[in-house]
Scaffold this motif. Structure first.
Motif, PDB file in Angstrom:
ATOM      1  N   GLY A 137       0.799  -1.219   0.000  1.00 64.08           N
ATOM      2  CA  GLY A 137       0.000   0.000   0.000  1.00 64.08           C
ATOM      3  C   GLY A 137       0.830   1.267   0.000  1.00 64.08           C
ATOM      4  O   GLY A 137       0.294   2.367  -0.218  1.00 64.08           O
ATOM      5  N   CYS A 138       2.131   1.135   0.250  1.00 65.71           N
ATOM      6  CA  CYS A 138       3.039   2.299   0.212  1.00 65.71           C
ATOM      7  C   CYS A 138       3.558   2.559  -1.195  1.00 65.71           C
ATOM      8  O   CYS A 138       4.390   3.456  -1.394  1.00 65.71           O
ATOM      9  N   PHE A 139       3.102   1.761  -2.163  1.00 65.21           N
ATOM     10  CA  PHE A 139       3.511   1.923  -3.561  1.00 65.21           C
ATOM     11  C   PHE A 139       2.316   2.377  -4.396  1.00 65.21           C
ATOM     12  O   PHE A 139       1.174   2.039  -4.082  1.00 65.21           O
ATOM     13  N   ARG A 140       2.574   3.114  -5.451  1.00 64.93           N
ATOM     14  CA  ARG A 140       1.538   3.516  -6.408  1.00 64.93           C
ATOM     15  C   ARG A 140       1.814   2.823  -7.733  1.00 64.93           C
ATOM     16  O   ARG A 140       2.924   2.882  -8.256  1.00 64.93           O
ATOM     17  N   ASP A 141       0.800   2.177  -8.271  1.00 68.90           N
ATOM     18  CA  ASP A 141       0.942   1.384  -9.493  1.00 68.90           C
ATOM     19  C   ASP A 141       0.221   2.084 -10.643  1.00 68.90           C
ATOM     20  O   ASP A 141      -1.015   2.131 -10.682  1.00 68.90           O
ATOM     21  N   ALA A 142       1.007   2.613 -11.579  1.00 67.42           N
ATOM     22  CA  ALA A 142       0.424   3.305 -12.731  1.00 67.42           C
ATOM     23  C   ALA A 142       0.391   2.430 -13.982  1.00 67.42           C
ATOM     24  O   ALA A 142       0.164   2.916 -15.092  1.00 67.42           O
ATOM     25  N   ARG A 143       0.602   1.122 -13.814  1.00 68.20           N
ATOM     26  CA  ARG A 143       0.562   0.221 -14.965  1.00 68.20           C
ATOM     27  C   ARG A 143      -0.874   0.015 -15.454  1.00 68.20           C
ATOM     28  O   ARG A 143      -1.825   0.150 -14.675  1.00 68.20           O
ATOM     29  N   ASP A 144      -1.014  -0.342 -16.717  1.00 68.18           N
ATOM     30  CA  ASP A 144      -2.322  -0.676 -17.288  1.00 68.18           C
ATOM     31  C   ASP A 144      -2.721  -2.052 -16.764  1.00 68.18           C
ATOM     32  O   ASP A 144      -2.068  -3.062 -17.058  1.00 68.18           O
ATOM     33  N   GLY A 145      -3.785  -2.108 -15.987  1.00 66.44           N
ATOM     34  CA  GLY A 145      -4.190  -3.342 -15.340  1.00 66.44           C
ATOM     35  C   GLY A 145      -4.464  -4.486 -16.299  1.00 66.44           C
ATOM     36  O   GLY A 145      -4.383  -5.657 -15.921  1.00 66.44           O
ATOM     37  N   ARG A 146      -4.779  -4.181 -17.559  1.00 63.84           N
ATOM     38  CA  ARG A 146      -5.078  -5.230 -18.532  1.00 63.84           C
ATOM     39  C   ARG A 146      -3.857  -6.085 -18.852  1.00 63.84           C
ATOM     40  O   ARG A 146      -3.995  -7.221 -19.314  1.00 63.84           O
ATOM     41  N   TYR A 147      -2.682  -5.515 -18.615  1.00 65.72           N
ATOM     42  CA  TYR A 147      -1.460  -6.226 -18.986  1.00 65.72           C
ATOM     43  C   TYR A 147      -0.604  -6.596 -17.772  1.00 65.72           C
ATOM     44  O   TYR A 147       0.546  -6.981 -17.921  1.00 65.72           O
ATOM     45  N   VAL A 148      -1.171  -6.480 -16.579  1.00 62.03           N
ATOM     46  CA  VAL A 148      -0.396  -6.751 -15.363  1.00 62.03           C
ATOM     47  C   VAL A 148      -0.542  -8.223 -14.986  1.00 62.03           C
ATOM     48  O   VAL A 148      -1.649  -8.709 -14.753  1.00 62.03           O
ATOM     49  N   GLU A 149       0.570  -8.921 -14.907  1.00 63.43           N
ATOM     50  CA  GLU A 149       0.581 -10.310 -14.463  1.00 63.43           C
ATOM     51  C   GLU A 149       0.844 -10.405 -12.967  1.00 63.43           C
ATOM     52  O   GLU A 149       0.236 -11.212 -12.263  1.00 63.43           O
ATOM     53  N   HIS A 150       1.762  -9.573 -12.456  1.00 59.51           N
ATOM     54  CA  HIS A 150       2.171  -9.644 -11.062  1.00 59.51           C
ATOM     55  C   HIS A 150       1.803  -8.346 -10.338  1.00 59.51           C
ATOM     56  O   HIS A 150       2.281  -7.267 -10.706  1.00 59.51           O
ATOM     57  N   THR A 151       0.954  -8.435  -9.344  1.00 57.68           N
ATOM     58  CA  THR A 151       0.548  -7.261  -8.584  1.00 57.68           C
ATOM     59  C   THR A 151       1.720  -6.739  -7.751  1.00 57.68           C
ATOM     60  O   THR A 151       2.721  -7.445  -7.523  1.00 57.68           O
ATOM     61  N   VAL A 152       1.580  -5.523  -7.257  1.00 66.14           N
ATOM     62  CA  VAL A 152       2.620  -4.953  -6.404  1.00 66.14           C
ATOM     63  C   VAL A 152       2.784  -5.798  -5.144  1.00 66.14           C
ATOM     64  O   VAL A 152       3.906  -6.028  -4.676  1.00 66.14           O
ATOM     65  N   ALA A 153       1.676  -6.288  -4.605  1.00 67.21           N
ATOM     66  CA  ALA A 153       1.757  -7.122  -3.399  1.00 67.21           C
ATOM     67  C   ALA A 153       2.561  -8.386  -3.672  1.00 67.21           C
ATOM     68  O   ALA A 153       3.353  -8.834  -2.827  1.00 67.21           O
ATOM     69  N   THR A 154       2.383  -8.988  -4.854  1.00 71.98           N
ATOM     70  CA  THR A 154       3.173 -10.169  -5.216  1.00 71.98           C
ATOM     71  C   THR A 154       4.649  -9.828  -5.285  1.00 71.98           C
ATOM     72  O   THR A 154       5.503 -10.555  -4.760  1.00 71.98           O
ATOM     73  N   LEU A 155       4.987  -8.711  -5.927  1.00 67.60           N
ATOM     74  CA  LEU A 155       6.382  -8.312  -6.099  1.00 67.60           C
ATOM     75  C   LEU A 155       7.031  -7.990  -4.759  1.00 67.60           C
ATOM     76  O   LEU A 155       8.143  -8.450  -4.458  1.00 67.60           O
ATOM     77  N   VAL A 156       6.348  -7.207  -3.947  1.00 67.15           N
ATOM     78  CA  VAL A 156       6.896  -6.812  -2.644  1.00 67.15           C
ATOM     79  C   VAL A 156       7.057  -8.040  -1.746  1.00 67.15           C
ATOM     80  O   VAL A 156       8.096  -8.235  -1.104  1.00 67.15           O
ATOM     81  N   GLY A 157       6.026  -8.887  -1.706  1.00 63.09           N
ATOM     82  CA  GLY A 157       6.103 -10.078  -0.879  1.00 63.09           C
ATOM     83  C   GLY A 157       7.199 -11.014  -1.334  1.00 63.09           C
ATOM     84  O   GLY A 157       7.951 -11.571  -0.519  1.00 63.09           O
ATOM     85  N   GLN A 158       7.334 -11.174  -2.657  1.00 63.36           N
ATOM     86  CA  GLN A 158       8.370 -12.053  -3.182  1.00 63.36           C
ATOM     87  C   GLN A 158       9.755 -11.574  -2.772  1.00 63.36           C
ATOM     88  O   GLN A 158      10.622 -12.384  -2.408  1.00 63.36           O
ATOM     89  N   ARG A 159       9.962 -10.267  -2.784  1.00 59.68           N
ATOM     90  CA  ARG A 159      11.276  -9.728  -2.410  1.00 59.68           C
ATOM     91  C   ARG A 159      11.540  -9.917  -0.916  1.00 59.68           C
ATOM     92  O   ARG A 159      12.626 -10.341  -0.515  1.00 59.68           O
ATOM     93  N   VAL A 160      10.567  -9.614  -0.082  1.00 62.00           N
ATOM     94  CA  VAL A 160      10.752  -9.733   1.373  1.00 62.00           C
ATOM     95  C   VAL A 160      10.896 -11.195   1.769  1.00 62.00           C
ATOM     96  O   VAL A 160      11.807 -11.556   2.542  1.00 62.00           O
ATOM     97  N   PHE A 161      10.041 -12.067   1.254  1.00 63.99           N
ATOM     98  CA  PHE A 161      10.142 -13.489   1.582  1.00 63.99           C
ATOM     99  C   PHE A 161      11.476 -14.060   1.099  1.00 63.99           C
ATOM    100  O   PHE A 161      12.117 -14.857   1.794  1.00 63.99           O
ATOM    101  N   GLY A 162      11.884 -13.660  -0.109  1.00 63.76           N
ATOM    102  CA  GLY A 162      13.135 -14.172  -0.658  1.00 63.76           C
ATOM    103  C   GLY A 162      14.328 -13.824   0.214  1.00 63.76           C
ATOM    104  O   GLY A 162      15.195 -14.665   0.468  1.00 63.76           O
ATOM    105  N   ILE A 163      14.395 -12.581   0.686  1.00 60.30           N
ATOM    106  CA  ILE A 163      15.502 -12.167   1.553  1.00 60.30           C
ATOM    107  C   ILE A 163      15.469 -12.952   2.860  1.00 60.30           C
ATOM    108  O   ILE A 163      16.497 -13.429   3.344  1.00 60.30           O
TER     109      ILE A 163
END
Length: 460
Positions: free
Chosen positions: A53-79
């Motif tokens: 929720g601390c990020f703003r997503d200006a991507r076109d939702g029609r072409y988004v495969e990975h949400t910001v929550a997926t990306l952020v979680g993947q980075r934190v979990f990976g570390i």
């Protein structure tokens, strides 16, 4: 260039006449099944959702495969699981555990994996404070900084009567041509000089800074922000600010005195201070020579610098004789003698700040907070925050799930080795997703207990 290895099976010494071979053909197997505990801890404290929720997503939702929550979680979990490099995620995106943690078993497009690869994550880390044509995800620094304090406050069932905030600066060595790199004579290297604020094991701030500054630079502003946020939730809490002599600055001490914040700082010695405890040093020397052991005396006195301080303040001097020489040390504080006697103030209260250095080492050594190898300070700050949130998440596992086990005080590295790095066969059916964990796991009882506590907390 990466070495290309043969795809044939690896062969080892036969056992009882049978060949021993190994191949990477197990299919839906993960080596990080213990990461399910991280997912449960995340659900309990809502870290990934709120960080996204601390990020703003200006991507076109029609072409988004990975949400910001997926990306952020993947980075934190990976570390948290020990993967410091984005390159690791080109393979991890096919790991069934990462899919489960993301809550997404299948990709929506045939040419994608359930979670992101290195290129998509790299664009996240290179995000700016406003979206651009090529970097459409932006982050809000103030919201991210505030989330650390929110999570700290929420970790307490009720407001404590008193808390101690520890300040410290440390070196983050640099080995490239990163923006903001400077040579620091004390650390004898090119580095950043991040500022950390902890309360016990809780991390409240991790601020990346250039190293051509005073160690206390920006500390007053950081503490003012943190104290205001804490007092908005705990208006009656008493706050003690603690740090070494690098933070003994008039600006910070005056702010504390004006805002009802106690402080206890180391004070760099000088000839005037040493003269104040001359008699105590003589007594300590005599005792040391008589007993053959180190000896120390303490003296309480009022002191002011010749020019830089605006008032006289309480100083405690430690007159110590050790290894055949004097070792005088000093601290300055707002705490009254009736609250803390001189010896107790120095030995029990001030020296306890050394534990913060263990927390910094845990963040850097176990969770890669010093992996600031990208080109810009903004991107490196974001990396530092991701590592710091991984630390917060592991702390939540320890605090909620492991408090009654042998791992109650374990480091993040130990918890990862003993409880996260567990292999499992993952079986997905229409009814359930089962992680078949090894029967011979030596820490199965602790793992089950942690899972029970964490899932219970997540359900509340």
């Amino acid at each position: 260039m990466q070495t290309e290895c043969s795809a044939k099976a690896s062969e080892f010494t036969p056992v009882e006449g049978r060949p021993v071979v190994a191949e990477f053909d197990g299919g839906a197997v993960t080596s990080d099944a213990g990461g399910l505990l991280l997912g449960a801890a995340d659900k309990a404290i809502g870290l990934v959702r709120r960080l996204a929720g601390c990020f703003r997503d200006a991507r076109d939702g029609r072409y988004v495969e990975h949400t910001v929550a997926t990306l952020v979680g993947q980075r934190v979990f990976g570390i948290a699981l020990g993967y410091e490099d984005l390159n690791d995620h080109d393979d991890l995106r096919h790991d069934p555990l990462m899919s489960v943690l993301a809550g997404k078993l299948e990709a929506w497009r045939p040419d994608c994996a359930p979670v992101a690869g290195k290129s998509t994550l790299n664009r996240l880390e290179l995000s700016r404070d406003t979206p651009t044509k090529y970097r459409k995800i932006a982050h809000e620094a103030a919201a991210i900084e505030g989330l650390f304090v929110d999570l700290f406050v929420e970790a307490h069932a009720k407001a404590p009567k008193q808390i101690t905030l520890d300040l410290d600066a440390t070196d983050d060595p640099l080995h490239g041509d990163q923006e903001g790199r400077f040579f620091h004579a004390y650390y004898d290297c090119y580095c950043y000089l991040p500022l950390y604020v902890f309360c016990g094991r809780h991390l409240l701030a991790a601020k990346l800074r250039r190293s051509n500054i005073d160690g206390s630079a920006g500390a007053t502003q950081e503490i003012a922000r943190i104290v205001a946020q804490i007092r908005s939730r705990w208006p009656r809490v008493r706050i003690l600010l603690r740090g070494d002599s690098g933070f003994c600055r008039e600006e910070l001490m005056s702010w504390c005195e004006a805002n009802r914040v106690d402080f206890l700082f180391g004070l760099a010695r000088n000839s005037r201070l040493v003269d104040e405890i001359e008699a105590e040093l003589v007594q300590a020397e005599a005792q040391a020579r008589q007993t053959g052991k180190s000896a120390r005396r303490f003296k309480d006195f009022s002191y002011s610098t010749l020019e830089s301080w605006s008032r006289r303040r309480r100083v405690v001097g430690k007159a110590e004789w050790t290894n055949g020489e004097a070792n005088p040390r000093f601290v300055v504080t707002t705490l009254k003698p009736i609250e803390q006697a001189a010896r107790q103030l120095y030995e029990d209260v001030y020296c306890a700040r050394g534990d913060m250095e263990n927390r910094i080492k845990e963040s850097q050594a176990d969770l890669f907070a010093d992996r600031t190898s990208t080109g810009t300070m903004m991107a490196n700050q974001l990396r530092l925050w991701f590592s710091s949130f991984a630390y917060v998440l592991v702390c939540a596992v320890r605090r909620i799930g492991l408090g009654h086990t042998q791992f109650a005080d374990a480091t993040a590295g130990t918890i990862r080795l003993k409880l996260f790095k567990i292999g499992a066969l993952v079986k997905v059916s229409a009814r359930r997703i089962k992680f078949a964990l090894p029967t011979a796991c030596p820490y199965a009882n602790e793992w089950r207990l942690a899972a029970a506590y964490l899932t219970r907390a997540a359900a509340v």
